[in-house]
Design a protein around this motif. Structure first.
Motif, PDB file in Angstrom:
ATOM      1  N   THR A 168      16.179  19.449   1.237  1.00 58.08           N
ATOM      2  CA  THR A 168      17.330  20.353   1.214  1.00 58.08           C
ATOM      3  C   THR A 168      16.884  21.795   1.427  1.00 58.08           C
ATOM      4  OG1 THR A 168      18.531  18.860  -0.260  1.00 58.08           O
ATOM      5  CG2 THR A 168      19.310  21.124  -0.161  1.00 58.08           C
ATOM      6  N   PHE A 169      15.808  22.201   0.755  1.00 56.21           N
ATOM      7  CA  PHE A 169      15.311  23.567   0.916  1.00 56.21           C
ATOM      8  C   PHE A 169      14.817  23.811   2.340  1.00 56.21           C
ATOM      9  CE2 PHE A 169      14.237  25.406  -3.541  1.00 56.21           C
ATOM     10  CZ  PHE A 169      15.582  25.430  -3.835  1.00 56.21           C
ATOM     11  N   VAL A 170      14.157  22.827   2.924  1.00 55.97           N
ATOM     12  CA  VAL A 170      13.643  22.992   4.288  1.00 55.97           C
ATOM     13  C   VAL A 170      14.786  23.027   5.297  1.00 55.97           C
ATOM     14  CG1 VAL A 170      12.312  21.871   6.132  1.00 55.97           C
ATOM     15  CG2 VAL A 170      11.357  22.020   3.818  1.00 55.97           C
ATOM     16  N   LEU A 171      15.680  22.036   5.224  1.00 58.92           N
ATOM     17  CA  LEU A 171      16.720  21.895   6.244  1.00 58.92           C
ATOM     18  C   LEU A 171      17.883  22.870   6.079  1.00 58.92           C
ATOM     19  CD1 LEU A 171      16.783  18.006   6.434  1.00 58.92           C
ATOM     20  CD2 LEU A 171      15.693  19.599   8.037  1.00 58.92           C
ATOM     21  N   ARG A 172      18.282  23.137   4.848  1.00 58.91           N
ATOM     22  CA  ARG A 172      19.449  24.001   4.622  1.00 58.91           C
ATOM     23  C   ARG A 172      19.060  25.412   4.201  1.00 58.91           C
ATOM     24  NH1 ARG A 172      24.104  20.702   4.196  1.00 58.91           N
ATOM     25  NH2 ARG A 172      25.319  22.598   4.420  1.00 58.91           N
ATOM     26  N   GLY A 173      17.945  25.546   3.495  1.00 63.22           N
ATOM     27  CA  GLY A 173      17.542  26.865   3.001  1.00 63.22           C
ATOM     28  C   GLY A 173      16.550  27.578   3.897  1.00 63.22           C
ATOM     29  N   HIS A 174      15.992  26.832   4.856  1.00 65.99           N
ATOM     30  CA  HIS A 174      15.007  27.398   5.782  1.00 65.99           C
ATOM     31  C   HIS A 174      13.836  28.022   5.033  1.00 65.99           C
ATOM     32  CE1 HIS A 174      17.913  26.558   8.872  1.00 65.99           C
ATOM     33  NE2 HIS A 174      18.809  27.244   8.189  1.00 65.99           N
ATOM     34  N   GLY A 175      13.270  27.242   4.114  1.00 64.51           N
ATOM     35  CA  GLY A 175      12.130  27.692   3.335  1.00 64.51           C
ATOM     36  C   GLY A 175      11.562  26.546   2.536  1.00 64.51           C
ATOM     37  N   THR A 176      10.872  26.881   1.473  1.00 62.62           N
ATOM     38  CA  THR A 176      10.233  25.870   0.631  1.00 62.62           C
ATOM     39  C   THR A 176      10.685  26.070  -0.818  1.00 62.62           C
ATOM     40  OG1 THR A 176       8.286  27.134  -0.066  1.00 62.62           O
ATOM     41  CG2 THR A 176       8.193  26.117   2.125  1.00 62.62           C
ATOM     42  N   PRO A 177      10.408  25.098  -1.690  1.00 66.11           N
ATOM     43  CA  PRO A 177      10.761  25.264  -3.104  1.00 66.11           C
ATOM     44  C   PRO A 177       9.813  26.199  -3.859  1.00 66.11           C
ATOM     45  CG  PRO A 177      10.417  22.943  -2.555  1.00 66.11           C
ATOM     46  CD  PRO A 177       9.998  23.738  -1.377  1.00 66.11           C
ATOM     47  N   ALA A 178       8.725  26.618  -3.235  1.00 66.31           N
ATOM     48  CA  ALA A 178       7.747  27.467  -3.920  1.00 66.31           C
ATOM     49  C   ALA A 178       8.325  28.854  -4.176  1.00 66.31           C
ATOM     50  CB  ALA A 178       6.476  27.580  -3.076  1.00 66.31           C
ATOM     51  N   PRO A 179       8.196  29.373  -5.394  1.00 63.98           N
ATOM     52  CA  PRO A 179       8.745  30.697  -5.715  1.00 63.98           C
ATOM     53  C   PRO A 179       8.168  31.812  -4.839  1.00 63.98           C
ATOM     54  CG  PRO A 179       8.120  29.545  -7.728  1.00 63.98           C
ATOM     55  CD  PRO A 179       7.619  28.718  -6.573  1.00 63.98           C
ATOM     56  N   ILE A 205      23.243  25.429  -2.207  1.00 64.38           N
ATOM     57  CA  ILE A 205      24.083  24.836  -3.266  1.00 64.38           C
ATOM     58  C   ILE A 205      24.648  23.495  -2.798  1.00 64.38           C
ATOM     59  CG2 ILE A 205      24.654  26.970  -4.458  1.00 64.38           C
ATOM     60  CD1 ILE A 205      27.284  27.027  -2.931  1.00 64.38           C
ATOM     61  N   VAL A 206      23.864  22.780  -2.009  1.00 61.39           N
ATOM     62  CA  VAL A 206      24.266  21.466  -1.519  1.00 61.39           C
ATOM     63  C   VAL A 206      23.282  20.425  -2.037  1.00 61.39           C
ATOM     64  CG1 VAL A 206      25.387  22.398   0.549  1.00 61.39           C
ATOM     65  CG2 VAL A 206      22.975  21.731   0.646  1.00 61.39           C
ATOM     66  N   GLY A 207      23.571  19.175  -1.759  1.00 67.35           N
ATOM     67  CA  GLY A 207      22.693  18.089  -2.204  1.00 67.35           C
ATOM     68  C   GLY A 207      22.586  18.075  -3.715  1.00 67.35           C
ATOM     69  N   PRO A 208      21.380  17.877  -4.249  1.00 74.01           N
ATOM     70  CA  PRO A 208      21.208  17.825  -5.703  1.00 74.01           C
ATOM     71  C   PRO A 208      21.607  19.124  -6.399  1.00 74.01           C
ATOM     72  CG  PRO A 208      19.224  17.053  -4.583  1.00 74.01           C
ATOM     73  CD  PRO A 208      20.127  17.600  -3.532  1.00 74.01           C
ATOM     74  N   TYR A 209      21.573  20.227  -5.668  1.00 78.62           N
ATOM     75  CA  TYR A 209      21.901  21.534  -6.246  1.00 78.62           C
ATOM     76  C   TYR A 209      23.396  21.699  -6.521  1.00 78.62           C
ATOM     77  CZ  TYR A 209      17.098  22.541  -5.294  1.00 78.62           C
ATOM     78  OH  TYR A 209      15.728  22.486  -5.306  1.00 78.62           O
ATOM     79  N   GLY A 217      23.072  37.977  -5.820  1.00 75.86           N
ATOM     80  CA  GLY A 217      24.185  38.670  -6.453  1.00 75.86           C
ATOM     81  C   GLY A 217      25.300  37.771  -6.966  1.00 75.86           C
ATOM     82  N   THR A 218      26.531  38.165  -6.643  1.00 75.72           N
ATOM     83  CA  THR A 218      27.732  37.500  -7.151  1.00 75.72           C
ATOM     84  C   THR A 218      27.783  36.007  -6.825  1.00 75.72           C
ATOM     85  OG1 THR A 218      28.937  39.582  -7.068  1.00 75.72           O
ATOM     86  CG2 THR A 218      30.253  37.572  -7.198  1.00 75.72           C
ATOM     87  N   PRO A 219      27.452  35.581  -5.595  1.00 78.26           N
ATOM     88  CA  PRO A 219      27.497  34.130  -5.336  1.00 78.26           C
ATOM     89  C   PRO A 219      26.590  33.336  -6.288  1.00 78.26           C
ATOM     90  CG  PRO A 219      27.342  35.311  -3.271  1.00 78.26           C
ATOM     91  CD  PRO A 219      27.165  36.329  -4.372  1.00 78.26           C
ATOM     92  N   TYR A 220      25.420  33.884  -6.601  1.00 78.08           N
ATOM     93  CA  TYR A 220      24.531  33.180  -7.525  1.00 78.08           C
ATOM     94  C   TYR A 220      25.113  33.198  -8.939  1.00 78.08           C
ATOM     95  CZ  TYR A 220      20.535  31.591 -10.159  1.00 78.08           C
ATOM     96  OH  TYR A 220      19.725  30.882 -11.020  1.00 78.08           O
ATOM     97  N   GLU A 221      25.680  34.317  -9.344  1.00 77.34           N
ATOM     98  CA  GLU A 221      26.294  34.405 -10.677  1.00 77.34           C
ATOM     99  C   GLU A 221      27.423  33.388 -10.820  1.00 77.34           C
ATOM    100  OE1 GLU A 221      26.386  35.216 -14.388  1.00 77.34           O
ATOM    101  OE2 GLU A 221      25.010  36.372 -13.141  1.00 77.34           O
ATOM    102  N   GLN A 222      28.254  33.245  -9.793  1.00 79.62           N
ATOM    103  CA  GLN A 222      29.340  32.260  -9.806  1.00 79.62           C
ATOM    104  C   GLN A 222      28.771  30.844  -9.862  1.00 79.62           C
ATOM    105  OE1 GLN A 222      31.383  33.502  -6.262  1.00 79.62           O
ATOM    106  NE2 GLN A 222      32.755  34.861  -7.388  1.00 79.62           N
ATOM    107  N   TYR A 223      27.696  30.608  -9.133  1.00 79.86           N
ATOM    108  CA  TYR A 223      27.018  29.316  -9.146  1.00 79.86           C
ATOM    109  C   TYR A 223      26.540  28.994 -10.567  1.00 79.86           C
ATOM    110  CZ  TYR A 223      23.300  25.920  -8.010  1.00 79.86           C
ATOM    111  OH  TYR A 223      22.477  24.829  -7.959  1.00 79.86           O
ATOM    112  N   CYS A 224      25.942  29.983 -11.228  1.00 80.26           N
ATOM    113  CA  CYS A 224      25.466  29.784 -12.599  1.00 80.26           C
ATOM    114  C   CYS A 224      26.607  29.466 -13.558  1.00 80.26           C
ATOM    115  CB  CYS A 224      24.716  31.019 -13.083  1.00 80.26           C
ATOM    116  SG  CYS A 224      23.112  31.252 -12.298  1.00 80.26           S
ATOM    117  N   GLN A 225      27.777  30.030 -13.296  1.00 79.27           N
ATOM    118  CA  GLN A 225      28.935  29.779 -14.141  1.00 79.27           C
ATOM    119  C   GLN A 225      29.481  28.364 -13.973  1.00 79.27           C
ATOM    120  OE1 GLN A 225      30.262  31.892 -16.446  1.00 79.27           O
ATOM    121  NE2 GLN A 225      28.580  33.276 -15.979  1.00 79.27           N
ATOM    122  N   SER A 226      29.292  27.777 -12.787  1.00 80.10           N
ATOM    123  CA  SER A 226      29.922  26.478 -12.507  1.00 80.10           C
ATOM    124  C   SER A 226      28.965  25.291 -12.479  1.00 80.10           C
ATOM    125  CB  SER A 226      30.692  26.545 -11.184  1.00 80.10           C
ATOM    126  OG  SER A 226      29.813  26.829 -10.125  1.00 80.10           O
TER     127      SER A 226
END
Length: 167
Positions: free
Chosen positions: A64-75, A84-88, A143-152
């Motif tokens: 999911t991180f590779v295909l949708r996030g265009h990156g890796t899970p590494a911090p 915010i798709v798949g398991p997320y 920002g706000t999209p992540y805050e809303q994600y955390c709320q839901s």
């Protein structure tokens, strides 16, 4: 080409993560004899199921991180897009949940109380990392999209998408 390179990096990082925690887990097994606590032999097959489930979840997160996030899970090499798709959709930290399941399954399969304790330490360390670094950093970036994600979406225990729930 970028997705291919992201996938290679993600696999390298994931392999390093698995080898590191596997090395620690096998290293603490030597304490099992001195503790004198052992799981019954009939439980070993349950450990295989838990390890496989955790491994599949972790692989889904990587994909999911590779295909949708265009990156890796590494911090230190995070996705470029907010994922915010798949398991997320169900839990904010499914990669860590998968990692914990693999270690828990390993402790059950190897009937090792020491690895079980290490799994609990893993949860504690990851929880601190998520609360003190990862979440504040993601709030800063998204920002706000992540805050809303955390709320839901709950932090650790999966929930149903769209249900408002505080972590």
């Amino acid at each position: 080409m970028r997705t291919f390179l992201d996938a290679i990096r993600a696999l390298i990082y994931a392999t390093g993560f698995v080898l590191f925690w596997g090395w620690l887990a096998l290293g603490v097994r030597r304490y099992d004899q001195s503790l004198g606590i052992e799981f019954p032999s009939w439980i070993a097959s349950l450990g295989i199921v838990v390890m496989i489930a955790g491994g599949i979840l972790a692989l889904l997160c990587i994909a999911t991180f590779v295909l949708r996030g265009h990156g890796t899970p590494a911090p230190f090499d995070p996705p470029q897009q907010f994922v915010i798709v798949g398991p997320y959709r169900y839990v904010r930290n499914p990669m860590y949940v998968g990692g914990f399941a693999v270690m828990l399954g390993m402790s059950i399969y190897l009937r090792s109380f020491s690895i079980l304790v290490l799994s609990i330490v893993f949860c504690f360390v990851v929880s601190l990392f998520v609360r003190l670094y990862e979440e504040p950093h993601l709030r800063e970036i998204f920002g706000t999209p992540y805050e809303q994600y955390c709320q839901s979406v709950p932090r650790w225990i999966p929930g149903m998408p769209g249900k408002s729930r505080r972590a």
